[in-house]
Scaffold this active site. Structure first.
Site, short mmCIF file in Angstrom:
data_model
loop_
_atom_site.label_atom_id
_atom_site.label_comp_id
_atom_site.label_asym_id
_atom_site.label_seq_id
_atom_site.Cartn_x
_atom_site.Cartn_y
_atom_site.Cartn_z
N GLU A 135 1.13 -1.11 0.01
CA GLU A 135 -0.03 -0.17 0.00
C GLU A 135 0.97 1.04 -0.08
OE1 GLU A 135 -3.04 0.08 -0.19
OE2 GLU A 135 -3.91 -2.09 0.39
N ASP A 192 -19.62 -10.05 -8.43
CA ASP A 192 -19.55 -9.12 -7.22
C ASP A 192 -18.88 -7.79 -7.54
OD1 ASP A 192 -19.75 -8.86 -4.22
OD2 ASP A 192 -17.47 -8.96 -4.45
#
Length: 292
Positions: A207, A232
């Site tokens: 990240e 989804d």
């Protein structure tokens, strides 16, 4: 037959004036009519290529309007004309194929046009996918059906979704797996939020926080199939207000707007996410243009 070929074949050679011109030319010089037909198809193909490239290029949006877009299209048409008919180009290949298929017995304009379309349709897949690795083409073909199903439900182009799945999973090479090596089928890198009640897998990921890359362990959703993953993703992207502008940009067909919108909405922390995704969309569209 691919959509891109349909858009090409419906243009100049399909007009009455063009057909009449070819008829007149065929009566005077049959071989010249073949050359002209081949040159026209090459020019139209080059216009489609340039149009696709511009659609996938990130632009600032500054000083852009209908007038500048029209000017760009006119310039592209001129460039396509200049690049067509050159020795060793596509028109030469079409011309040779036409001469082999037709010989000298039937060179009516209608026959020339029909044979030209067949030849170009055969040539387009190889031209569109030239330089694209086999594993990239396989990934796009593998997920094409699931993406088209999700596209029908969301209005988001299938190419956008396949490209995002490709970017997130490294064309399937970095697909999320469980500790035991089993598949999660999560090609979109969707994390398991507190409201998620399905299966999860823990993954060490990178990240970017305050401009610095950090390794963190996060929970990601797991599915029973790729089809479930695309469904989804479709639910997530259309039901979350955070992505409302992203969906609108996608439904308008703007690859650049879609990519930028995802980055601005915080789908990923990579500062170059939009640029990378836009390039992946371009590659995906090239391959999908060859699919029936």
């Amino acid at each position: 037959m691919s959509n891109s070929f349909q858009s090409i074949s419906g243009q100049s050679l399909g007009s009455v004036d063009s057909l009449n011109n070819l008829k007149a030319q065929a009566s005077r010089d049959p071989k010249a009519s073949i050359r002209e037909t081949a040159r026209q198809f090459e020019s139209l193909f080059m216009q489609e290529v340039m149009k696709s490239m511009r659609a996938s290029t990130l632009s600032s949006g500054m000083l852009e309007n209908n007038a500048t877009q029209l000017g760009t299209e006119m310039l592209d048409t001129q460039f396509a004309g200049k690049m067509s008919g050159l020795p060793g180009g596509l028109s030469d290949a079409i011309q040779r194929q036409l001469q082999r298929q037709m010989g000298i017995q039937d060179l009516t304009p209608e026959k020339v046009q029909k044979a030209s379309q067949t030849t170009l349709a055969q040539a387009l897949p190889a031209l569109a996918t030239k330089g694209i690795p086999n594993h990239v083409q396989s990934f796009i073909q593998q997920h094409d059906a699931a993406a088209r199903s999700a596209s029908a439900a969301t209005g988001i182009p299938a190419s956008f979704m396949v490209a995002q799945a490709a970017h997130e999973s490294g064309w399937g090479k970095r697909e999320i797996t469980a500790a035991d090596g089993s598949k999660s089928y999560n090609v979109f890198g969707i994390k398991a939020t507190p409201g998620w009640t399905g299966k999860t897998v823990d993954v060490v990921t990178t990240e970017v926080i305050n401009g610095q890359a950090h390794k963190v362990t996060a929970k990601f959703r797991a599915y029973g199939s790729y089809d479930e993953a695309f469904k989804d993703y479709a639910r997530l992207i259309t039901s979350n207000e955070r992505y409302a502008k992203v969906v609108a940009q996608a439904q308008s067909g703007s690859a650049t707007g879609f990519a930028r919108g995802l980055q601005q909405a915080g789908y990923a922390t990579d500062p170059a996410y939009a640029e990378k995704l836009a390039k992946t969309i371009q590659t995906t569209q090239r391959v999908q243009s060859t699919l029936a």
